[in-house]
Each structure stands twice: as C-alpha cells, then as structure tokens.
Design a protein around this motif. Structure first.
Motif, PDB file in Angstrom:
ATOM      1  N   GLY A   1      -3.049  38.726  18.961  1.00  0.00           N
ATOM      2  CA  GLY A   1      -2.690  38.653  17.555  1.00  0.00           C
ATOM      3  C   GLY A   1      -1.834  37.468  17.168  1.00  0.00           C
ATOM      4  O   GLY A   1      -1.345  37.405  16.038  1.00  0.00           O
TER       5      GLY A   1
ATOM      6  N   MET B   1      -6.472  43.669  11.615  1.00  0.00           N
ATOM      7  CA  MET B   1      -5.336  43.092  12.339  1.00  0.00           C
ATOM      8  C   MET B   1      -5.454  41.582  12.426  1.00  0.00           C
ATOM      9  O   MET B   1      -4.470  40.856  12.310  1.00  0.00           O
ATOM     10  N   CYS B   2      -6.679  41.100  12.624  1.00  0.00           N
ATOM     11  CA  CYS B   2      -6.880  39.655  12.646  1.00  0.00           C
ATOM     12  C   CYS B   2      -6.581  39.049  11.279  1.00  0.00           C
ATOM     13  O   CYS B   2      -5.957  37.990  11.185  1.00  0.00           O
TER      14      CYS B   2
ATOM     15  N   CYS C   1      -9.616  42.293  16.897  1.00  0.00           N
ATOM     16  CA  CYS C   1      -8.193  42.490  17.127  1.00  0.00           C
ATOM     17  C   CYS C   1      -7.852  43.957  17.330  1.00  0.00           C
ATOM     18  O   CYS C   1      -6.731  44.366  17.126  1.00  0.00           O
TER      19      CYS C   1
ATOM     20  N   SER D   1      -3.004  38.556  10.802  1.00  0.00           N
ATOM     21  CA  SER D   1      -2.519  37.383  11.528  1.00  0.00           C
ATOM     22  C   SER D   1      -2.915  36.094  10.821  1.00  0.00           C
ATOM     23  O   SER D   1      -2.110  35.162  10.713  1.00  0.00           O
TER      24      SER D   1
END
Length: 390
Positions: A350, A289-290, A19, A293
C-alpha cells in the motif's frame, strides 16, 4: 443503464483487486501476488540496527530456514536468482522469534544457484542478514499429472489426481493444488494450497458468470514440475443470461469510480532498448485500498487510468534489481492541451510513489521503475500554471 451495469459487473466481478490480502499457501513466483516491494537500501540504512537473522540455511526441498533472534517482527526474504535478479518473498504477516521456515522454492523457475538473505523490522529498528549458502536447483523432467476437477454452482471446487496416473503421490508432501477463479478474461482470485477442496462462494457476485481452472502444484521441486493447467470450467454459466440476477445488483458510487478508471482501449507503449528485462502492461480495475493510496499523493491531479504492470517473464513479481524505462502513449480520451501527467505506483503493502514524466511529449509519459504492482496514470490541467505562479 442496465446494460452498463452488466458491463460493470463483468469487470468488477473479474477484477484482481490488488490491494486486498492474499490467503493460502504461496504459489510459484510467476503466479503469486504475495510478494511486497522492499524498502530502499538507503531507507533501511537509516533505521537503527536490531539483531540480524542468523543460521540461514536451505533444506533439500528448497525451503529457507533461519533464526529470528528478536521477538515478533516484520520479515521478508530476498532470493537471488541464477540470472542475478533479486526476488522478494513476503509472508504477509509478522513472525515470532526462533526458527522460521519459508517456502522459498516457490521462487525457483530455472536451474541454477540460489541464495537468500533476510530483512527484519520492528519498532526498534531493522537489519539485513548475511547471505545464505547456495542452493543448487536442478529443474526435473517429471511433470505432475493434471487434476480431475469438479465444481458446483455455489463455487465449491474439488480436485483429485487421475486414478491411472495419481498413485504414489502424497498430498502435501509431493503436491498441492493451485486454484484460480476467473470472470471473462480476468482473474479474480488465486489460492495455492494443500487442500483438495476450495470454496470460492464468498468471492462470487450475483449475476456474474465465473470459471475456474486448477493445476497440480509441486511440493518437491527437485522431483516434480507443476502440471499443465486444466481448461477453464464454468461454475455458473447461466448467470450471464439471467436478467433477473443483474437487476438485483446496482453498483455503488465507489464501484463506479473504480470502473471508470479502467480503460478498454489497446495499450500502446515502448520499452527502452537498454532495459534488462521485458514488462507487461494491462488495463486493470484496482481496489479501494489502492485508490486510497493513489489519492494520498494525488494533490491537484485526477486519476485517469489504472493498470497492472509487471515483469512479463516473472509474472506478478513486485521488485526487480534493475529499473526499466517505459514510454506509455496517453489514451486519446485523456489527451488535452496543457495537460500534465504523472504515474503513481502502489506496492502490495500500500505504499505509493509518484513517478514524474521524463519526456516533453504531451502525448506520452516516460517513467522508470523497478517496483511493480498497481499503477495509476494521473493528470492535471492546472499543475503547470501553479508551478509558474510559485
């Protein structure tokens, strides 16, 4: 604990943190992590329509050209392949109004007829263009020569074409280079560019050994195929045996969380016999970032394992026209009486989606998807109880 840090360093150092942004010129579809999953047709239809992209056309090199009649807006192109699949080209940024050129030839793998259409989106709404005319790709017989590669321990990689084979080719017109940085059996980074030198130094962690490989990348797909990949070339092989280097790095709590979710067991799964294409599943460390999410839709569930799932023949393509059904065996370490499972998928942009378990077997999870990128297998020991209370 130091031994554990060594293992963690090897995994994190070699992880494709999927991500994070991708830089450089996009590479061929089978290799690129650039593409972002499309919005659903229904979701697009709900938006107010803005002026559509016009003047869609191909040039002789397989670049898609169109006019954006709006100001700056988000954009992606849908490329229709000879076998009926729809692939997505996403530049990873907004574009201004006026004439735009996309290197859609990166998505061409086999001879045949290709068309494309353009999706535009801004704060006022969105639109999907009419389909372009046809581009007939004839896969050439000539393969570019493999590069001569040199590396430094600081992570600088330089390439040239061999003297006896490289004459007559023009950098940026006929060819570029596709660079990959690896740690162990994991690809860390990829960079497709016309530059003959790339510096991976900022992506290399202390105490971790790295290797690179490079191929010559075609910039004229009607004349040349990509070269074969070079062998993996060690950048800093001594790093794996320098004990003092490992002691300088300690994993943070966030890094430990990423590592803990990446399994080491062999993945067992079956694909439905009616699926239109094959898929591949790999254990993979995902980026922060993943995880953010995943956690935004996690609810009462806990992340158990993280994977990369993608169409095996297309590489890291993030959207296919048809859904496939996959039955994944739950890792034995996660199996427990009364436990329920879900799969969460996250697009390159995302956006998370929850994929419910379609079977009743406590040792497997069955789900359907046509969107590919990062996945998390999540579980709950209380979800069924709470459902009954409600």
């Amino acid at each position: 604990m130091r031994k554990g840090w060594k293992m963690l360093a090897a995994v994190l150092g070699g992880a494709v943190l999927v991500c994070s942004g991708y830089e450089g010129v996009p590479v061929r579809a089978a290799e690129s992590g650039q593409q972002e999953a499309e919005l659903s047709t229904a979701a697009e239809a709900q938006k107010k329509e803005i002026p559509k992209a016009t003047d869609l056309k191909w040039n002789e090199k397989g670049q898609g050209i169109f006019t954006n009649p709006n100001g700056r807006c988000g954009v992606r192109a849908y490329v229709y392949t000879p076998d009926g699949n729809r692939l997505i080209y996403n530049p990873g940024t907004t574009v201004p109004g006026g004439e735009i050129t996309f290197d859609l030839y990166h998505l061409m793998q086999e001879s045949g007829t290709y068309t494309f259409e353009v999706y535009l989106e801004n704060n006022s709404g969105s639109s999907l263009s009419e389909r372009s005319g046809e581009f007939e790709y004839v896969k050439p017989d000539t393969k570019l020569p493999a590069p001569v590669v040199s590396v430094s321990k600081e992570g600088v990689v330089s390439c040239t074409l061999p003297e006896n084979e490289g004459s007559g080719y023009v950098l940026g017109t006929d060819y570029g280079f596709n660079y990959e940085l690896w740690s162990g059996n994991r690809k860390v980074s990829q960079w497709g560019t016309n530059q003959s030198t790339v510096n991976f130094g900022q992506q290399m962690k202390p105490g971790i050994s790295y290797s690179v490989r490079v191929c010559t990348l075609s910039r004229d797909i009607m004349k040349y195929l990509d070269s074969e990949w070079s062998a993996l070339i060690p950048v800093n092989p001594e790093a794996s045996v320098r004990e003092e280097e490992h002691t300088k790095w300690e994993p943070s709590e966030e890094e430990l969380k990423l590592y803990a979710a990446c399994g080491s067991e062999e993945i067992e799964f079956t694909a439905d016999a009616n699926n239109a294409y094959e898929v591949r599943i790999e254990n993979s460390v995902q980026g922060l970032m993943c995880f953010a999410s995943f956690e935004s839709v996690l609810g009462d569930y806990t992340i158990g394992r993280t994977y990369n799932i993608f169409p095996s023949e297309r590489g890291m393509v993030s959207q296919m026209e048809d859904k496939v059904r996959i039955t994944l065996t739950i890792p034995e370490a996660l199996q427990a009486d009364g436990r329920t499972f879900r799969m969460i998928s996250v697009t390159e942009g995302g956006s998370p989606s929850v994929l419910e378990d379609l079977d009743s077997d406590s040792k497997t999870i069955t789900f359907e998807t046509n969107t590919y990128y990062a996945f998390a297998l999540v579980y709950s020991d209380t979800a069924k109880v709470k459902a009954k209370v409600r």
